[in-house]
Design a protein around this motif. Structure first.
Motif, PDB file in Angstrom:
ATOM      1  N   MET A 124       0.874  -1.132   0.088  1.00 38.32           N
ATOM      2  CA  MET A 124       0.084  -0.015  -0.119  1.00 38.32           C
ATOM      3  C   MET A 124       0.827   1.206  -0.005  1.00 38.32           C
ATOM      4  SD  MET A 124      -2.931   0.917   2.831  1.00 38.32           S
ATOM      5  CE  MET A 124      -4.489   1.206   1.928  1.00 38.32           C
ATOM      6  N   LYS A 125       0.553   2.148  -0.802  1.00 41.58           N
ATOM      7  CA  LYS A 125       1.615   3.509  -1.060  1.00 41.58           C
ATOM      8  C   LYS A 125       1.378   4.255   0.441  1.00 41.58           C
ATOM      9  CE  LYS A 125      -1.743   6.279  -3.581  1.00 41.58           C
ATOM     10  NZ  LYS A 125      -1.756   7.100  -4.944  1.00 41.58           N
ATOM     11  N   ASN A 126       0.299   4.369   0.919  1.00 39.98           N
ATOM     12  CA  ASN A 126       0.318   5.158   2.098  1.00 39.98           C
ATOM     13  C   ASN A 126       1.073   4.643   3.182  1.00 39.98           C
ATOM     14  OD1 ASN A 126      -1.825   6.600   1.038  1.00 39.98           O
ATOM     15  ND2 ASN A 126      -3.422   5.707   2.285  1.00 39.98           N
ATOM     16  N   GLU A 127       1.389   3.477   3.289  1.00 39.20           N
ATOM     17  CA  GLU A 127       2.245   2.740   4.218  1.00 39.20           C
ATOM     18  C   GLU A 127       3.696   3.487   4.318  1.00 39.20           C
ATOM     19  OE1 GLU A 127       2.562   0.645   7.555  1.00 39.20           O
ATOM     20  OE2 GLU A 127       0.772   0.732   6.599  1.00 39.20           O
ATOM     21  N   ARG A 128       4.267   3.759   2.921  1.00 35.89           N
ATOM     22  CA  ARG A 128       5.337   4.211   2.824  1.00 35.89           C
ATOM     23  C   ARG A 128       5.485   5.691   3.338  1.00 35.89           C
ATOM     24  NH1 ARG A 128       6.842   6.049  -2.673  1.00 35.89           N
ATOM     25  NH2 ARG A 128       8.447   7.641  -1.965  1.00 35.89           N
ATOM     26  N   VAL A 129       4.472   6.327   3.099  1.00 39.05           N
ATOM     27  CA  VAL A 129       4.128   7.629   3.681  1.00 39.05           C
ATOM     28  C   VAL A 129       4.246   7.627   5.274  1.00 39.05           C
ATOM     29  CG1 VAL A 129       3.271   9.737   3.814  1.00 39.05           C
ATOM     30  CG2 VAL A 129       3.152   8.792   1.714  1.00 39.05           C
ATOM     31  N   PHE A 130       3.486   6.859   5.881  1.00 37.32           N
ATOM     32  CA  PHE A 130       3.469   6.843   7.196  1.00 37.32           C
ATOM     33  C   PHE A 130       4.666   6.176   7.829  1.00 37.32           C
ATOM     34  CE2 PHE A 130      -1.217   5.048   6.496  1.00 37.32           C
ATOM     35  CZ  PHE A 130      -1.622   6.258   6.229  1.00 37.32           C
ATOM     36  N   LYS A 131       5.425   5.662   7.274  1.00 41.12           N
ATOM     37  CA  LYS A 131       6.743   5.406   8.013  1.00 41.12           C
ATOM     38  C   LYS A 131       8.061   6.176   7.627  1.00 41.12           C
ATOM     39  CE  LYS A 131       5.962   0.228   7.954  1.00 41.12           C
ATOM     40  NZ  LYS A 131       6.503  -1.266   7.245  1.00 41.12           N
ATOM     41  N   MET A 132       7.770   7.248   6.740  1.00 40.24           N
ATOM     42  CA  MET A 132       8.577   8.326   6.580  1.00 40.24           C
ATOM     43  C   MET A 132       8.749   9.045   7.783  1.00 40.24           C
ATOM     44  SD  MET A 132       7.306  10.324   2.948  1.00 40.24           S
ATOM     45  CE  MET A 132       8.435  11.474   3.159  1.00 40.24           C
ATOM     46  N   SER A 133      10.031   9.470   8.059  1.00 46.26           N
ATOM     47  CA  SER A 133      10.548  10.481   9.182  1.00 46.26           C
ATOM     48  C   SER A 133       9.886  11.756   9.032  1.00 46.26           C
ATOM     49  CB  SER A 133      11.901  10.436   9.340  1.00 46.26           C
ATOM     50  OG  SER A 133      12.618  11.607   9.893  1.00 46.26           O
ATOM     51  N   PHE A 134       9.255  12.124  10.141  1.00 49.96           N
ATOM     52  CA  PHE A 134       8.655  13.301  10.266  1.00 49.96           C
ATOM     53  C   PHE A 134       9.648  14.530  10.098  1.00 49.96           C
ATOM     54  CE2 PHE A 134       7.952  17.176  12.947  1.00 49.96           C
ATOM     55  CZ  PHE A 134       6.851  17.739  12.266  1.00 49.96           C
ATOM     56  N   ALA A 135      10.934  14.349  10.630  1.00 47.89           N
ATOM     57  CA  ALA A 135      12.026  15.226  10.607  1.00 47.89           C
ATOM     58  C   ALA A 135      12.230  15.532   9.215  1.00 47.89           C
ATOM     59  CB  ALA A 135      13.126  14.743  11.342  1.00 47.89           C
ATOM     60  N   SER A 136      12.379  14.591   8.415  1.00 46.91           N
ATOM     61  CA  SER A 136      12.793  14.927   6.834  1.00 46.91           C
ATOM     62  C   SER A 136      11.720  15.746   6.230  1.00 46.91           C
ATOM     63  CB  SER A 136      12.861  13.524   6.208  1.00 46.91           C
ATOM     64  OG  SER A 136      11.650  12.819   6.127  1.00 46.91           O
ATOM     65  N   VAL A 137      10.327  15.483   6.504  1.00 43.80           N
ATOM     66  CA  VAL A 137       9.310  16.234   5.901  1.00 43.80           C
ATOM     67  C   VAL A 137       9.316  17.646   6.552  1.00 43.80           C
ATOM     68  CG1 VAL A 137       6.910  16.469   5.536  1.00 43.80           C
ATOM     69  CG2 VAL A 137       8.047  14.283   5.254  1.00 43.80           C
TER      70      VAL A 137
END
Length: 116
Positions: A1-14
């Motif tokens: 699922m493509k959302n899963e990739r976003v959910f696991k992204m580091s908040f700090a990087s965004v």
């Protein structure tokens, strides 16, 4: 699922991208922090801890003290989706934050961004 990739992204990087976007439009890191703290209930120390530990969006929102009670007043389109119509709760929270940062970068007054 493509959302899963976003959910696991580091908040700090965004978060770094949020600051860059805001500063390019004459806004400040402090204003970005104010918007994020308003949304999530973090204080400055709590926000900094989340950034320092490079938590994922999942953890960032799971550990958020409380979403602002006026979050339902955040409406409009971000990334081609109406934020109020997004069904996945975590994605909706992420898009709320995106929408607030977008409004900040577009020069909207802080009182309006914070739904006062």
């Amino acid at each position: 699922m493509k959302n899963e990739r976003v959910f696991k992204m580091s908040f700090a990087s965004v978060y770094l991208h949020y600051i860059t976007k805001a500063e390019k439009k004459g806004r400040t890191k402090e204003e970005v922090d104010t918007v994020i703290c308003w949304l999530t209930g973090y204080d400055q120390n709590g926000l900094q801890q989340q950034i320092d530990t490079k938590t994922s969006f999942i953890t960032f929102f799971d550990e958020a003290p409380s979403l602002n009670p006026n979050v339902s007043k955040i409406t409009g389109v971000i990334c081609g989706y109406r934020v109020e119509d997004i069904k996945e709760p975590l994605m909706q929270k992420i898009r709320y934050m995106d929408k607030l940062i977008d409004e900040l970068a577009k020069g909207k007054k802080m009182e309006k961004i914070l739904r006062e």
